[in-house]
Design an enzyme around this catalytic site. Structure first.
Site, PDB file in Angstrom:
ATOM      1  N   PRO A 183      -4.285   7.901   6.113  1.00  0.00           N
ATOM      2  CA  PRO A 183      -4.246   6.863   7.145  1.00  0.00           C
ATOM      3  C   PRO A 183      -4.976   7.251   8.430  1.00  0.00           C
ATOM      4  O   PRO A 183      -5.617   6.414   9.071  1.00  0.00           O
ATOM      5  CB  PRO A 183      -2.749   6.678   7.393  1.00  0.00           C
ATOM      6  CG  PRO A 183      -2.104   7.087   6.123  1.00  0.00           C
ATOM      7  CD  PRO A 183      -2.927   8.239   5.643  1.00  0.00           C
TER       8      PRO A 183
ATOM      9  N   GLN B 100       0.845  -1.184   0.000  1.00  0.00           N
ATOM     10  CA  GLN B 100       0.000   0.000   0.000  1.00  0.00           C
ATOM     11  C   GLN B 100       0.886   1.243   0.000  1.00  0.00           C
ATOM     12  O   GLN B 100       2.045   1.190   0.395  1.00  0.00           O
ATOM     13  CB  GLN B 100      -0.913   0.014   1.228  1.00  0.00           C
ATOM     14  CG  GLN B 100      -2.007  -1.018   1.186  1.00  0.00           C
ATOM     15  CD  GLN B 100      -2.944  -0.814  -0.001  1.00  0.00           C
ATOM     16  OE1 GLN B 100      -3.393   0.281  -0.277  1.00  0.00           O
ATOM     17  NE2 GLN B 100      -3.216  -1.889  -0.704  1.00  0.00           N
ATOM     18  N   PHE B 101       0.315   2.376  -0.444  1.00  0.00           N
ATOM     19  CA  PHE B 101       1.093   3.609  -0.386  1.00  0.00           C
ATOM     20  C   PHE B 101       1.488   3.888   1.062  1.00  0.00           C
ATOM     21  O   PHE B 101       2.598   4.320   1.339  1.00  0.00           O
ATOM     22  CB  PHE B 101       0.285   4.771  -0.960  1.00  0.00           C
ATOM     23  CG  PHE B 101       1.149   5.940  -1.370  1.00  0.00           C
ATOM     24  CD1 PHE B 101       1.764   5.956  -2.612  1.00  0.00           C
ATOM     25  CD2 PHE B 101       1.357   7.005  -0.524  1.00  0.00           C
ATOM     26  CE1 PHE B 101       2.580   7.021  -2.989  1.00  0.00           C
ATOM     27  CE2 PHE B 101       2.165   8.077  -0.887  1.00  0.00           C
ATOM     28  CZ  PHE B 101       2.780   8.087  -2.133  1.00  0.00           C
ATOM     29  N   GLU B 102       0.558   3.612   1.996  1.00  0.00           N
ATOM     30  CA  GLU B 102       0.847   3.750   3.422  1.00  0.00           C
ATOM     31  C   GLU B 102       0.069   2.707   4.210  1.00  0.00           C
ATOM     32  O   GLU B 102      -0.997   2.248   3.777  1.00  0.00           O
ATOM     33  CB  GLU B 102       0.477   5.152   3.929  1.00  0.00           C
ATOM     34  CG  GLU B 102       1.387   6.250   3.424  1.00  0.00           C
ATOM     35  CD  GLU B 102       0.735   7.611   3.363  1.00  0.00           C
ATOM     36  OE1 GLU B 102       1.439   8.569   3.005  1.00  0.00           O
ATOM     37  OE2 GLU B 102      -0.465   7.713   3.652  1.00  0.00           O
ATOM     38  N   SER B 103       0.595   2.334   5.378  1.00  0.00           N
ATOM     39  CA  SER B 103      -0.107   1.510   6.362  1.00  0.00           C
ATOM     40  C   SER B 103      -0.062   2.242   7.694  1.00  0.00           C
ATOM     41  O   SER B 103       0.887   2.977   7.972  1.00  0.00           O
ATOM     42  CB  SER B 103       0.545   0.139   6.509  1.00  0.00           C
ATOM     43  OG  SER B 103       0.479  -0.605   5.316  1.00  0.00           O
TER      44      SER B 103
END
Length: 284
Positions: free
Chosen positions: A74, A42-45
């Site tokens: 997020p 993912q782009f961010e977690s």
């Protein structure tokens, strides 16, 4: 340990910006958080851990490259999931403690999903670039600087160089060279390209490889910048667009209050629930 897949700034599932949320990450080391983010791609977690006060959680956000001190989508996605797990039917308030700031979020159920809105606090305005420097940054994306407006570094937790470009320049933009050193020199972490007239923008990871779909940490600075330029009135909500060029058009709702605090909100959809098979200790 369970984790969830959610879509943020999304009117339906499989739209907006995807996110992995770990609602209770106790036992995971930072190194494991980084590796899990790389695995999930993912782009961010975001990783949460409950604190002593009700509805208060510690939060850490990772990209595939690094931990971030703050990130927008997020925070909203995590708060929506917390509402699903703990919030009941009424509106709910949450506080996420990130490494460098605390963020308050209000959530409510909306249709099949949730609506989440965070208070990013007041924006900090940094360096204003001269025309030649702004044009050089635009050229790094094969784009063209829109000289009607100033390029400026603005932050509500992550400093962005907000770079106005032409509509054609936004559509054709591709990062063509590394920018880390140039950005560090002006106190910025990322570049956010803006078609000012369309209220639309684009940004990429530091290597210019992955385009972000909907960037909540940039939406606050953009909103504050637009109000500072007289393009929007304080106290009036409006929306920003992002993600169209990667097939995931997203809407980011923003408002700059009379006192200067920036609100950023959007809809969140729950997509999937999963479970890690190894124990946290086995991931180190």
């Amino acid at each position: 340990m369970e984790y969830w897949q959610v879509d943020v700034f999304a009117e339906r599932v499989l739209a907006g910006n995807g996110l992995a949320v770990f609602p209770d990450c106790r036992g995971l080391s930072p190194a494991a958080m980084q590796e899990l983010t790389r695995e999930l791609r993912q782009f961010e977690s975001i990783f949460l851990a409950p604190l002593d006060a009700a509805n208060h959680f510690a939060a850490r956000v990772f990209t595939v490259e690094e931990e971030l001190p703050f990130a927008g989508h997020p925070v909203l996605g995590a708060a929506a999931l917390l509402h699903h797990l703990h919030g009941g039917k009424a509106d709910a308030d949450w506080l996420l403690q990130l490494p460098e700031k605390s963020v308050g979020i209000t959530t409510r159920r909306q249709g099949k999903g949730f609506y989440a809105e965070m208070d990013q606090g007041p924006a900090t305005f940094g360096k204003v670039l001269d025309g030649a420097s702004a044009a050089t940054f635009a050229g790094a994306f094969g784009s063209r600087y829109d000289s009607r407006y100033p390029a400026q570094v603005v932050s509500t937790g992550l400093p962005y160089l907000l770079l106005p470009v032409t509509a054609a320049g936004l559509a054709d933009a591709r990062q063509r060279e590394p920018l880390d050193a140039a950005l560090a020199g002006i106190g910025a972490a990322f570049v956010f390209l803006m078609d000012v007239d369309a209220r639309e923008g684009r940004t990429w990871d530091p290597l210019g490889v992955v385009e972000d779909i909907a960037t909540g940490s940039a939406a606050g600075p953009v909103a504050a910048w637009r109000v500072s330029q007289g393009l929007e009135p304080a106290g009036q909500a409006f929306s920003l667009a992002q993600g169209r060029f990667v097939g995931r058009p997203s809407r980011l709702d923003v408002c700059v209050g009379e006192a200067g605090n920036v609100l950023v909100g959007g809809t969140v959809q729950l997509l999937a629930q999963a479970r890690l098979l190894p124990s946290p200790a086995e991931l180190d």
